[in-house]
Design an enzyme around this catalytic site. Structure first.
Site, PDB file in Angstrom:
ATOM      1  N   ARG A  15      -0.524   6.440  16.185  1.00  0.00           N
ATOM      2  CA  ARG A  15      -0.395   7.779  15.608  1.00  0.00           C
ATOM      3  C   ARG A  15      -1.245   8.786  16.381  1.00  0.00           C
ATOM      4  O   ARG A  15      -2.145   8.393  17.133  1.00  0.00           O
ATOM      5  CB  ARG A  15      -0.803   7.792  14.132  1.00  0.00           C
ATOM      6  CG  ARG A  15      -2.192   7.282  13.847  1.00  0.00           C
ATOM      7  CD  ARG A  15      -2.446   7.202  12.332  1.00  0.00           C
ATOM      8  NE  ARG A  15      -3.778   6.651  12.074  1.00  0.00           N
ATOM      9  CZ  ARG A  15      -4.261   6.425  10.860  1.00  0.00           C
ATOM     10  NH1 ARG A  15      -3.551   6.711   9.787  1.00  0.00           N
ATOM     11  NH2 ARG A  15      -5.467   5.923  10.699  1.00  0.00           N
ATOM     12  N   ASP A  56     -10.944   0.976   0.718  1.00  0.00           N
ATOM     13  CA  ASP A  56     -10.882   2.432   0.747  1.00  0.00           C
ATOM     14  C   ASP A  56     -12.246   2.972   0.315  1.00  0.00           C
ATOM     15  O   ASP A  56     -13.022   2.278  -0.354  1.00  0.00           O
ATOM     16  CB  ASP A  56      -9.787   2.924  -0.204  1.00  0.00           C
ATOM     17  CG  ASP A  56      -8.386   2.686   0.363  1.00  0.00           C
ATOM     18  OD1 ASP A  56      -8.252   2.633   1.603  1.00  0.00           O
ATOM     19  OD2 ASP A  56      -7.436   2.547  -0.426  1.00  0.00           O
ATOM     20  N   ARG A  76       0.838  -1.210   0.000  1.00  0.00           N
ATOM     21  CA  ARG A  76       0.000   0.000   0.000  1.00  0.00           C
ATOM     22  C   ARG A  76       0.871   1.259   0.000  1.00  0.00           C
ATOM     23  O   ARG A  76       0.424   2.326  -0.403  1.00  0.00           O
ATOM     24  CB  ARG A  76      -0.899   0.032   1.252  1.00  0.00           C
ATOM     25  CG  ARG A  76      -2.103  -0.868   1.195  1.00  0.00           C
ATOM     26  CD  ARG A  76      -2.844  -0.834   2.542  1.00  0.00           C
ATOM     27  NE  ARG A  76      -3.431   0.448   2.885  1.00  0.00           N
ATOM     28  CZ  ARG A  76      -4.631   0.868   2.533  1.00  0.00           C
ATOM     29  NH1 ARG A  76      -5.401   0.098   1.799  1.00  0.00           N
ATOM     30  NH2 ARG A  76      -5.084   2.034   2.915  1.00  0.00           N
ATOM     31  N   TYR A 108     -10.850  -5.067   3.486  1.00  0.00           N
ATOM     32  CA  TYR A 108     -10.464  -3.708   3.824  1.00  0.00           C
ATOM     33  C   TYR A 108     -10.615  -2.846   2.576  1.00  0.00           C
ATOM     34  O   TYR A 108      -9.910  -3.041   1.594  1.00  0.00           O
ATOM     35  CB  TYR A 108      -9.026  -3.652   4.345  1.00  0.00           C
ATOM     36  CG  TYR A 108      -8.668  -2.260   4.790  1.00  0.00           C
ATOM     37  CD1 TYR A 108      -9.461  -1.602   5.726  1.00  0.00           C
ATOM     38  CD2 TYR A 108      -7.602  -1.579   4.255  1.00  0.00           C
ATOM     39  CE1 TYR A 108      -9.184  -0.317   6.118  1.00  0.00           C
ATOM     40  CE2 TYR A 108      -7.309  -0.286   4.640  1.00  0.00           C
ATOM     41  CZ  TYR A 108      -8.105   0.332   5.578  1.00  0.00           C
ATOM     42  OH  TYR A 108      -7.835   1.616   5.965  1.00  0.00           O
ATOM     43  N   GLU A 149      -4.341   7.266  18.711  1.00  0.00           N
ATOM     44  CA  GLU A 149      -4.985   6.091  18.123  1.00  0.00           C
ATOM     45  C   GLU A 149      -4.290   4.808  18.581  1.00  0.00           C
ATOM     46  O   GLU A 149      -3.088   4.644  18.389  1.00  0.00           O
ATOM     47  CB  GLU A 149      -4.919   6.238  16.604  1.00  0.00           C
ATOM     48  CG  GLU A 149      -5.726   5.238  15.845  1.00  0.00           C
ATOM     49  CD  GLU A 149      -5.793   5.596  14.348  1.00  0.00           C
ATOM     50  OE1 GLU A 149      -5.897   6.792  14.006  1.00  0.00           O
ATOM     51  OE2 GLU A 149      -5.717   4.659  13.547  1.00  0.00           O
ATOM     52  N   ARG A 203      -9.342  -5.979  13.625  1.00  0.00           N
ATOM     53  CA  ARG A 203      -8.700  -5.067  14.556  1.00  0.00           C
ATOM     54  C   ARG A 203      -9.694  -3.935  14.806  1.00  0.00           C
ATOM     55  O   ARG A 203     -10.419  -3.512  13.889  1.00  0.00           O
ATOM     56  CB  ARG A 203      -7.423  -4.466  13.960  1.00  0.00           C
ATOM     57  CG  ARG A 203      -6.379  -5.484  13.618  1.00  0.00           C
ATOM     58  CD  ARG A 203      -5.798  -6.160  14.824  1.00  0.00           C
ATOM     59  NE  ARG A 203      -4.923  -5.282  15.598  1.00  0.00           N
ATOM     60  CZ  ARG A 203      -4.358  -5.657  16.748  1.00  0.00           C
ATOM     61  NH1 ARG A 203      -4.616  -6.860  17.261  1.00  0.00           N
ATOM     62  NH2 ARG A 203      -3.558  -4.827  17.400  1.00  0.00           N
ATOM     63  N   ARG A 240       9.727   6.501  -2.585  1.00  0.00           N
ATOM     64  CA  ARG A 240      10.007   7.448  -3.681  1.00  0.00           C
ATOM     65  C   ARG A 240      11.431   7.974  -3.610  1.00  0.00           C
ATOM     66  O   ARG A 240      11.932   8.244  -2.519  1.00  0.00           O
ATOM     67  CB  ARG A 240       9.032   8.627  -3.617  1.00  0.00           C
ATOM     68  CG  ARG A 240       7.577   8.199  -3.722  1.00  0.00           C
ATOM     69  CD  ARG A 240       6.745   9.307  -4.334  1.00  0.00           C
ATOM     70  NE  ARG A 240       5.334   8.971  -4.248  1.00  0.00           N
ATOM     71  CZ  ARG A 240       4.513   9.392  -3.294  1.00  0.00           C
ATOM     72  NH1 ARG A 240       4.966  10.203  -2.349  1.00  0.00           N
ATOM     73  NH2 ARG A 240       3.264   9.024  -3.298  1.00  0.00           N
TER      74      ARG A 240
HETATM   75  N1  UDP Z   1       2.877   1.156   8.155  1.00  0.00           N
HETATM   76  C1  UDP Z   1       4.042   1.162   8.894  1.00  0.00           C
HETATM   77  N2  UDP Z   1       4.523   2.359   9.363  1.00  0.00           N
HETATM   78  C2  UDP Z   1       3.890   3.527   9.118  1.00  0.00           C
HETATM   79  C3  UDP Z   1       2.709   3.518   8.352  1.00  0.00           C
HETATM   80  C4  UDP Z   1       2.227   2.315   7.884  1.00  0.00           C
HETATM   81  O1  UDP Z   1       4.633   0.119   9.154  1.00  0.00           O
HETATM   82  O2  UDP Z   1       4.399   4.563   9.594  1.00  0.00           O
HETATM   83  C5  UDP Z   1       2.390  -0.163   7.680  1.00  0.00           C
HETATM   84  C6  UDP Z   1       1.324  -0.744   8.603  1.00  0.00           C
HETATM   85  O3  UDP Z   1       1.493  -2.142   8.662  1.00  0.00           O
HETATM   86  C7  UDP Z   1       0.039  -0.396   7.911  1.00  0.00           C
HETATM   87  C8  UDP Z   1       0.436  -0.492   6.443  1.00  0.00           C
HETATM   88  O4  UDP Z   1       1.793  -0.039   6.406  1.00  0.00           O
HETATM   89  O5  UDP Z   1      -1.000  -1.285   8.246  1.00  0.00           O
HETATM   90  C9  UDP Z   1      -0.432   0.297   5.484  1.00  0.00           C
HETATM   91  O6  UDP Z   1      -0.380   1.654   5.857  1.00  0.00           O
HETATM   92  P1  UDP Z   1      -1.561   2.653   5.555  1.00  0.00           P
HETATM   93  O7  UDP Z   1      -1.118   4.006   5.900  1.00  0.00           O
HETATM   94  O8  UDP Z   1      -2.087   2.357   4.201  1.00  0.00           O
HETATM   95  O9  UDP Z   1      -2.578   2.185   6.675  1.00  0.00           O
HETATM   96  P2  UDP Z   1      -4.167   2.336   6.754  1.00  0.00           P
HETATM   97  O10 UDP Z   1      -4.575   3.459   5.869  1.00  0.00           O
HETATM   98  O11 UDP Z   1      -4.621   1.006   6.299  1.00  0.00           O
HETATM   99  O12 UDP Z   1      -4.398   2.573   8.198  1.00  0.00           O
END
Ligand code: UDP
Length: 386
Positions: free
Chosen positions: A279, A350, A173, A348, A300, A249, A177
């Protein structure tokens, strides 16, 4: 003869299907057990500060699908918004997703894009040829140091599992870059509804052929009174959890407010396991066109979803997928019902995908009626993990 439709759930799935069928002159009843519409996208103004709060956690609209983008723009004014995420690790603040700035900050270098590419390539574990787990994917493509700093701890907190047990698709996901682009998403369209998601869903539901009943639990006997049911509640709940609960979760939010600013940005990730939350979100930064003297933040926390908790992320590991197959088989034997959305299909999703699938489902239903063919229980593939 036009038909009566029952929809369970007034989130995006239910609202969009309801709207498209209402426009075709169907009589649509939408029930929701909660006391509000919009599902987990629900937003409301904070009483003291008037900040628009994403009550069930941050939702940022991003899509490549122009039809979906045009649809939401028809129902609300979408304001320009670019999601830029920061991460606190080892007492330092970094830019996410991993980009040239992150790489240069982290390794204390001044690499050009080519140099950074070569550096990261040299860090990758090339003995891993076909990464299948999250951990392998990270070790192969960013190497041990960046993996341990940004992904390992955060993922353990978010999923309650070691990244070696999670599929590579979760990490896919996130982009890496080799320029200074710190836009979290790669999509063509991105924005926020000016007054939040609640008025957006309200506008979708605002049609004379739609009746919304809140605080209303679905009873199986309700189904008899309608020609078709679209069900966006939890798939396992519909079948009284007869094969057990599908694992999710859930998230807990610790809200706090104060005067002024707290962190100066919308999202700050905390990637270490020594910090218990994943976060902190500062909600006024999701509406940068507004100005507020006070601020509202959410800490969170992620944990396994219990029976009375709100399900967020379907876990979808091998065990859950076997259980899911049993529910899917039962569902396919139920007449006049279609399971939709994140909870109805245990995926899951979006927001944009949810809306696109809801549009497609409504069209499939109209086609099925026109051709006198049965409407399927699912309009998507449920079987692929992540
Ligand atoms: N992830 C991580 N560190 C970060 C942000 C994301 O390890 O700082 C991992 C984490 O396992 C997460 C996944 O990358 O579930 C996908 O991140 P995304 O931001 O897409 O999470 P979501 O939007 O599903 O909460």
């Amino acid at each position: 003869m036009k038909k009566n439709i029952l929809i369970v759930g007034a989130g995006f799935s239910g609202a969009v299907i309801g709207r498209l069928l209402a426009e075709e002159n169907y009589k649509v009843t939408i029930i929701d057990s909660r006391n509000h519409i919009a599902g987990n996208c629900y937003s409301a103004r904070h009483k003291e500060t008037n900040v628009l709060v994403h009550t069930y956690g941050p939702h940022i609209f991003h899509t490549d699908n122009e039809t979906v983008w045009n649809f939401v723009n028809k129902h609300t004014n979408m304001m320009p918004y670019v999601n830029r995420v920061k991460a606190t690790v080892n007492g330092q603040v970094f830019s996410l997703p991993i980009n040239l700035h992150t790489i240069n900050q982290f390794f204390k270098k001044t690499c050009s894009p080519q140099e950074a590419k070569a550096l990261i390539e040299s860090k990758g574990d090339h003995t891993i040829t076909e990464p299948t787990s999250f951990e392998q994917q990270a070790l192969r493509f960013v190497g041990k140091e960046l993996y341990e700093a940004f992904f390992k701890g955060y993922t353990i907190k978010q999923w309650g599992l070691d990244p070696s047990e999670l599929p590579a698709s979760i990490l896919k996901r996130l982009p890496v870059r080799f320029n200074y682009d710190d836009n979290y998403f790669n999509h063509k369209f991105q924005g926020m509804p000016e007054e939040g998601y609640t008025p957006l869903v309200e506008s979708i539901l605002n049609h004379p052929n739609i009746t919304v009943k809140l605080n209303t639990q679905f009873e199986k006997s309700d189904k008899q009174k309608y020609d078709h049911l679209f069900y966006s509640g939890p798939l396992d709940a519909y079948f009284d959890y007869q094969f057990g609960h599908l694992a999710y979760r859930t998230l807990d939010f610790e809200e706090f407010s104060q005067q002024g600013d707290y962190q100066g940005t919308a999202v700050m990730n905390y990637c270490e396991t020594s910090v218990p939350y994943t976060r902190i979100t500062e909600h006024k930064y999701f509406a940068p066109w507004e100005s507020h003297e006070g601020t509202v933040c959410y800490k969170e926390y992620s944990r396994l979803c219990g029976e009375n908790d709100i399900p967020y992320y379907p876990i979808r590991l091998v065990g859950e997928m076997t259980q899911l197959e049993k529910y899917v088989a039962l569902a396919k034997n139920e007449p006049a019902i279609t399971f939709v959305g994140r909870l109805g299909t245990y995926r899951y999703l979006d927001m944009d995908v949810t809306i696109a699938e809801a549009m497609q489902t409504a069209q499939l239903f109209l086609d099925a009626v026109a051709n006198a063919t049965p409407m399927p229980a699912f309009t998507c593939e449920t079987g692929q993990a992540h």
